[in-house]
Enzyme design. Sequence first.
Site, PDB file in Angstrom:
ATOM      1  N   LYS A 231      -8.446 -11.162  -4.511  1.00  0.00           N
ATOM      2  CA  LYS A 231      -9.736 -11.003  -4.634  1.00  0.00           C
ATOM      3  C   LYS A 231     -10.383 -11.713  -5.829  1.00  0.00           C
ATOM      4  O   LYS A 231     -11.336 -12.598  -5.944  1.00  0.00           O
ATOM      5  CB  LYS A 231      -9.979  -9.619  -4.894  1.00  0.00           C
ATOM      6  CG  LYS A 231     -10.294  -8.902  -3.895  1.00  0.00           C
ATOM      7  CD  LYS A 231     -11.079  -7.466  -4.074  1.00  0.00           C
ATOM      8  CE  LYS A 231     -10.657  -6.366  -3.084  1.00  0.00           C
ATOM      9  NZ  LYS A 231     -10.417  -5.073  -3.341  1.00  0.00           N
ATOM     10  N   ASP A 232      -9.630 -11.949  -7.109  1.00  0.00           N
ATOM     11  CA  ASP A 232      -9.731 -12.334  -8.154  1.00  0.00           C
ATOM     12  C   ASP A 232      -9.957 -13.977  -8.087  1.00  0.00           C
ATOM     13  O   ASP A 232     -10.764 -14.758  -8.422  1.00  0.00           O
ATOM     14  CB  ASP A 232      -8.794 -12.000  -9.267  1.00  0.00           C
ATOM     15  CG  ASP A 232      -8.993 -10.561  -9.761  1.00  0.00           C
ATOM     16  OD1 ASP A 232     -10.118 -10.123  -9.262  1.00  0.00           O
ATOM     17  OD2 ASP A 232      -8.085 -10.065 -10.512  1.00  0.00           O
ATOM     18  N   ILE A 233      -8.780 -14.570  -7.330  1.00  0.00           N
ATOM     19  CA  ILE A 233      -8.710 -15.765  -7.016  1.00  0.00           C
ATOM     20  C   ILE A 233     -10.036 -16.347  -6.345  1.00  0.00           C
ATOM     21  O   ILE A 233     -10.753 -17.317  -6.292  1.00  0.00           O
ATOM     22  CB  ILE A 233      -7.659 -16.225  -6.238  1.00  0.00           C
ATOM     23  CG1 ILE A 233      -6.246 -16.075  -7.295  1.00  0.00           C
ATOM     24  CG2 ILE A 233      -7.512 -17.656  -5.782  1.00  0.00           C
ATOM     25  CD1 ILE A 233      -5.115 -16.220  -6.484  1.00  0.00           C
TER      26      ILE A 233
ATOM     27  N   ASN B 256     -13.064 -16.662  -8.187  1.00  0.00           N
ATOM     28  CA  ASN B 256     -13.021 -17.992  -9.258  1.00  0.00           C
ATOM     29  C   ASN B 256     -13.294 -19.183  -8.496  1.00  0.00           C
ATOM     30  O   ASN B 256     -13.064 -20.259  -9.098  1.00  0.00           O
ATOM     31  CB  ASN B 256     -11.818 -18.003  -9.821  1.00  0.00           C
ATOM     32  CG  ASN B 256     -12.001 -17.185 -11.274  1.00  0.00           C
ATOM     33  OD1 ASN B 256     -12.822 -17.268 -12.031  1.00  0.00           O
ATOM     34  ND2 ASN B 256     -10.936 -16.134 -11.351  1.00  0.00           N
TER      35      ASN B 256
ATOM     36  N   GLU C 248       4.650 -11.734  -1.296  1.00  0.00           N
ATOM     37  CA  GLU C 248       5.438 -11.013  -0.910  1.00  0.00           C
ATOM     38  C   GLU C 248       5.412  -9.758  -1.381  1.00  0.00           C
ATOM     39  O   GLU C 248       5.414  -9.472  -2.730  1.00  0.00           O
ATOM     40  CB  GLU C 248       7.110 -11.710  -1.128  1.00  0.00           C
ATOM     41  CG  GLU C 248       7.445 -12.901  -0.596  1.00  0.00           C
ATOM     42  CD  GLU C 248       7.811 -12.403   0.730  1.00  0.00           C
ATOM     43  OE1 GLU C 248       8.296 -11.233   1.203  1.00  0.00           O
ATOM     44  OE2 GLU C 248       8.093 -13.396   1.737  1.00  0.00           O
TER      45      GLU C 248
HETATM   46  N1  LIG Z   1       8.372  -8.335  -0.512  1.00  0.00           N
HETATM   47  C1  LIG Z   1       9.275  -8.634  -1.181  1.00  0.00           C
HETATM   48  O1  LIG Z   1      10.003  -9.692  -1.103  1.00  0.00           O
HETATM   49  C2  LIG Z   1       9.349  -7.916  -2.383  1.00  0.00           C
HETATM   50  C3  LIG Z   1      10.437  -8.394  -3.173  1.00  0.00           C
HETATM   51  C4  LIG Z   1      10.710  -7.460  -4.536  1.00  0.00           C
HETATM   52  C5  LIG Z   1       9.729  -6.554  -4.696  1.00  0.00           C
HETATM   53  N2  LIG Z   1       8.556  -6.111  -3.840  1.00  0.00           N
HETATM   54  C6  LIG Z   1       7.576  -5.207  -4.096  1.00  0.00           C
HETATM   55  O2  LIG Z   1       7.316  -4.964  -5.320  1.00  0.00           O
HETATM   56  C7  LIG Z   1       7.025  -3.941  -5.860  1.00  0.00           C
HETATM   57  C8  LIG Z   1       8.016  -3.374  -6.959  1.00  0.00           C
HETATM   58  O3  LIG Z   1       7.895  -4.486  -8.040  1.00  0.00           O
HETATM   59  P1  LIG Z   1       6.773  -4.220  -9.387  1.00  0.00           P
HETATM   60  O4  LIG Z   1       6.783  -2.548  -9.506  1.00  0.00           O
HETATM   61  O5  LIG Z   1       7.100  -4.929 -10.392  1.00  0.00           O
HETATM   62  O6  LIG Z   1       5.422  -4.639  -8.866  1.00  0.00           O
HETATM   63  P2  LIG Z   1       4.099  -4.482  -9.326  1.00  0.00           P
HETATM   64  O7  LIG Z   1       2.884  -5.015  -8.274  1.00  0.00           O
HETATM   65  O8  LIG Z   1       3.598  -3.373 -10.220  1.00  0.00           O
HETATM   66  O9  LIG Z   1       4.396  -5.648 -10.399  1.00  0.00           O
HETATM   67  C9  LIG Z   1       4.696  -7.058  -9.788  1.00  0.00           C
HETATM   68  C10 LIG Z   1       4.236  -8.252 -11.167  1.00  0.00           C
HETATM   69  O10 LIG Z   1       2.890  -8.248 -10.953  1.00  0.00           O
HETATM   70  C11 LIG Z   1       2.359  -7.791 -12.407  1.00  0.00           C
HETATM   71  N3  LIG Z   1       1.030  -7.381 -12.373  1.00  0.00           N
HETATM   72  C12 LIG Z   1       1.010  -5.895 -12.405  1.00  0.00           C
HETATM   73  N4  LIG Z   1      -0.512  -5.616 -12.337  1.00  0.00           N
HETATM   74  C13 LIG Z   1      -1.271  -6.739 -12.552  1.00  0.00           C
HETATM   75  C14 LIG Z   1      -2.429  -7.120 -12.596  1.00  0.00           C
HETATM   76  N5  LIG Z   1      -3.339  -6.246 -12.477  1.00  0.00           N
HETATM   77  N6  LIG Z   1      -2.636  -8.566 -12.680  1.00  0.00           N
HETATM   78  C15 LIG Z   1      -1.729  -9.597 -12.695  1.00  0.00           C
HETATM   79  N7  LIG Z   1      -0.357  -9.017 -12.748  1.00  0.00           N
HETATM   80  C16 LIG Z   1       0.031  -7.871 -12.391  1.00  0.00           C
HETATM   81  C17 LIG Z   1       3.468  -7.113 -12.940  1.00  0.00           C
HETATM   82  O11 LIG Z   1       3.344  -7.225 -14.360  1.00  0.00           O
HETATM   83  C18 LIG Z   1       4.700  -7.705 -12.215  1.00  0.00           C
HETATM   84  O12 LIG Z   1       5.113  -9.081 -13.216  1.00  0.00           O
HETATM   85  C19 LIG Z   1       7.359  -3.257  -4.860  1.00  0.00           C
HETATM   86  O13 LIG Z   1       6.136  -3.025  -4.115  1.00  0.00           O
HETATM   87  C20 LIG Z   1       8.101  -4.120  -3.848  1.00  0.00           C
HETATM   88  O14 LIG Z   1       7.935  -3.626  -2.307  1.00  0.00           O
HETATM   89  C21 LIG Z   1       8.390  -7.028  -2.711  1.00  0.00           C
END
Ligand SMILES: NC(=O)c1ccc[n+]([C@@H]2O[C@H](COP(=O)([O-])OP(=O)(O)OC[C@H]3O[C@@H](n4cnc5c(N)ncnc54)[C@H](O)[C@@H]3O)[C@@H](O)[C@H]2O)c1
Length: 913
Positions: free
Chosen positions: A677-679, A682, A695
């Site tokens: 959404k943010d993208i 912008n 992913e």
């Molecule tokens: N599909 C895949 O291949 C895959 C692989 C690994 C993990 N995951 C998913 O990742 C999640 C677990 O990882 P997590 O807890 O680090 O996920 P997360 O979504 O909490 O965080 C992921 C990244 O996004 C950043 N982030 C968080 N809020 C943000 C914001 N508002 N703006 C910008 N960046 C932000 C975090 O700092 C982190 O670097 C699970 O949902 C898991 O299923 C998916």
Amino acid sequence: MTEDGYEFGNNDLVGDYFCQGDVILANGYQMSYETNKESCSVEDNVKNYGKRKFDIDQSSNCDELSINNNLSSIKQHQANYYLYENEINQINQQEYSGSYKNHDISNPNIPLIHDQYQINKKNECSDSINLTISDVNSHKELDFDNKELNSKEFDDKLYDKKLNFKELHKEESDSKESDNENFVGEDLDKKEEINGSKSNDKMQNSKEFDDKELDNENLFDKELDDEELNNKEEEFDDKELDNQELVDQKIDNKEFGSNEFDINLTNSDSSIDNSDSVYRKRTVNTSDESKDNDSDTSESSESDDKDENTDKKVSTNLVNPIKSNKIKKSPKNLPNTQNTQNKSNLNKISKSGFKKSPEQNLDLQVNGKIKKQKRMKLEDLMANSLKFQFKRNYLSKASPATLGTFRLPDIKNEPMRNYPPGSEDRAKLQAALKEFKNKAPIEIPVFVNGKEIYTNKIIEQRNPSEHATIIAKFHEADSTIVEQAIKGALDIKPIWESFPLADRSAIFLKAADLAATKYRYKLLAATMLGQGKNTWQAEIDAAAETIDFWRFNVKYAHQMYQQQPTENSPGVWNRVEYRPLEGFVYAITPFNFTAIAGNLTGAPALLGNVVLHKPSASSVLSNWVIMEIFREAGLPDGVIQFIPGPAQEITDQILKSPDFASLHFTGSTTVFRKLWKDIGNNIENYKSYPRIVGETGGKNFHVIHESANVTNAVNQTIRGAFEYQGQKCSACSRAYVPDSLWEKFRNELLKEHAKIKIGPTLAILWAQSYNSPFFSNSNSFAKIKSYIEWVKEDGDSEIIAGGNYDDSKGYFVSPTIVVTKNPKSKTIVEEIFGYKADEFDQIIDIANDSVYALTGSIFAQERSAVLLAHNKLRHASGNFYINDKCTGAIVGQQPFGENFLDIEEFTYPSNLV
Ligand SMILES: NC(=O)c1ccc[n+]([C@@H]2O[C@H](COP(=O)([O-])OP(=O)(O)OC[C@H]3O[C@@H](n4cnc5c(N)ncnc54)[C@H](O)[C@@H]3O)[C@@H](O)[C@H]2O)c1
Ligand SMILES: N[C@@H](CCC=O)C(=O)O
């Protein structure tokens, strides 16, 4: 690595010495000083292409500097050299513009011709080349009409070795008789067209040169004295050289404006004749302080008189110690038959020099004080170095020649290691864990434009299995740094994207090899301590998958590049280029997989993109190790910028940048949707249309058919659901079991579940344990706790195993199994068991009914059930498995996998005591 922790990139040094102006390049490092700051800086030009890497405060850190070099890597990097020429120019222009004007004396990639003349070319990006030839002593630009060449002419002349530099030298000593002497053969014709004059004699001689003698050895047209050559051979053969003969060397620089600054390179052995000096001194302004006693060097005759005066203001120019002392230059540039013998001797010398290039101790003196001792191999094969410098610098302007269609090494999955008791692997891993524990908290900087930046806005990364332990402290990037990161990345972009794919690939293949060897245990240890993985889980992620990503990416990139138009009209050859994105890539990575940090950054970079990486706060330590590997593998600074910090703030700033070209995200679905959404908000600001890759999460399923092998299905479910505490995007969080199997399935499941041991990473490391701390941080812990509490209150749900949690020391939740008959229950986030065998069709529809579609498995021995599930669940998952757990994809093997070998248990050798 210096004692102070400065990383110099291992063997990535090369054997060139350039001391030009007030910039000293030694073996790939550029040492320079800024008079106004009174600081000495060292830049690794091999790896970082002119970007400043270290600022060394002369009062302290210089002491610690030590540089080793390795000649063998010289070739490895030669293809890269000319690429940072512009960058160096840029730096020089900024820092020395007043002093040098048109004279790019400190450009290390510009060869000196006869130790005196320097050729500069400019306007690299345009079709026209502006050529200047300067005398490095007098700073005078030679009157040389043929300055404006088009690119083709320029390359023809230089690359085809048809410029005769000796004539240039002669021209100077002969009071610039004619510029035509700078050219031979057909180039003379071109020159004549411009100058309108021509010397028949010279032309005759030039042609002789072209016809008979033109080969590499003649590039610098040395004439050797046989006797001296033999002496030289003997010298090299002499063991004394192996005894680290030391060479006196002194280079003084001072009195720039009001600041004084001396840099001296001195040996600590005065027994060596100064005439063999590796460096020739030259005055920055007008006087020449060459110590070269070589009588044939007419350009240095004046300097000979001043040799003894070491207090002169000087800058330095490289000369070959062999060349300066033992190899006489011909008074005429034109070779003659008599030189043939000499040339073969030169060859011998070169080879001999390569083999026996002596190492030398050099002291770097700063402001008269010896600051450090450097141990360097002084390359007595400087003539050779110059030669190929010459070639590579002028080979082309924008992109280097690719003189082959390279065949990649065989790319195979990295074999996973078991770390059994008593093994060397286990011992090394234990040592790496111990080292981290002893050194904790590890301080991690922001790494931008080749600089480690310590902002002192510090966040802690704690060991999730004992949260009192701070495993790392990382410095957060702020808006100024993010700005610098964007700018720096965009600055390096044209250089990086002009690297041939082979060279970019080499960096990532090297990174993979480093991860597979030297860094394997460190990667594992950082992942285990920082992200709460047990040994096996760390091995499949931090080692195997990281390595596979880097290697397979290379393979896929080459395959992609090979996708070319197959049809060509007569007289036409159609081609496709795979351009990097216009702008930078922003990689945001999750806490749970170290490999993802390596891949989301590495994959776009391999394709020529520049990347800003914001790691998760819960995985900074392992992600920093990834960055260390990239650096050691030779990734130019600025290509991947490491910017840990406040996610929202950093992201807001980055997404507003007009140069934002792509989001490469892995993490939760919620965060990704927000970013998307943010993208969108912008979109007006962007120069291009950003590509968005996400992913995200999964609600992955196991559907068990009544024909399934129950034991296999149970063990695969235990593994799929609870390995790495279920913290995989692919983790099994739903299981559909037919009632006909439920009794058996449930009993076996509970039996196996009881075997799962939980404990702190280190405590359980070698025990028969399986799970380490549950959930990597307090937020995750709180979230899961709330689900468990909800289930306890829900009438439709029953906890049949687990349901306990404890965060007193670490964040632990016992593996929990919930049974519900409500397919829409909130416990869909956990597991669901129980359907009627004849409802298989419907249960597949239920499994399909999810907003998630990541991974899933069907367990069945009846082929028709497999087929049905396969067809109906086609859109339910990206990775679909048959008789295998829904986790554990392996690079190069997904997205579909069928397992033929049923498993009887779920533990692995690394669990053995
Ligand atoms: N599909 C895949 O291949 C895959 C692989 C690994 C993990 N995951 C998913 O990742 C999640 C677990 O990882 P997590 O807890 O680090 O996920 P997360 O979504 O909490 O965080 C992921 C990244 O996004 C950043 N982030 C968080 N809020 C943000 C914001 N508002 N703006 C910008 N960046 C932000 C975090 O700092 C982190 O670097 C699970 O949902 C898991 O299923 C998916
Ligand atoms: N590649 C891993 C999942 C990574 C996401 O967390 C797997 O297939 O289990």
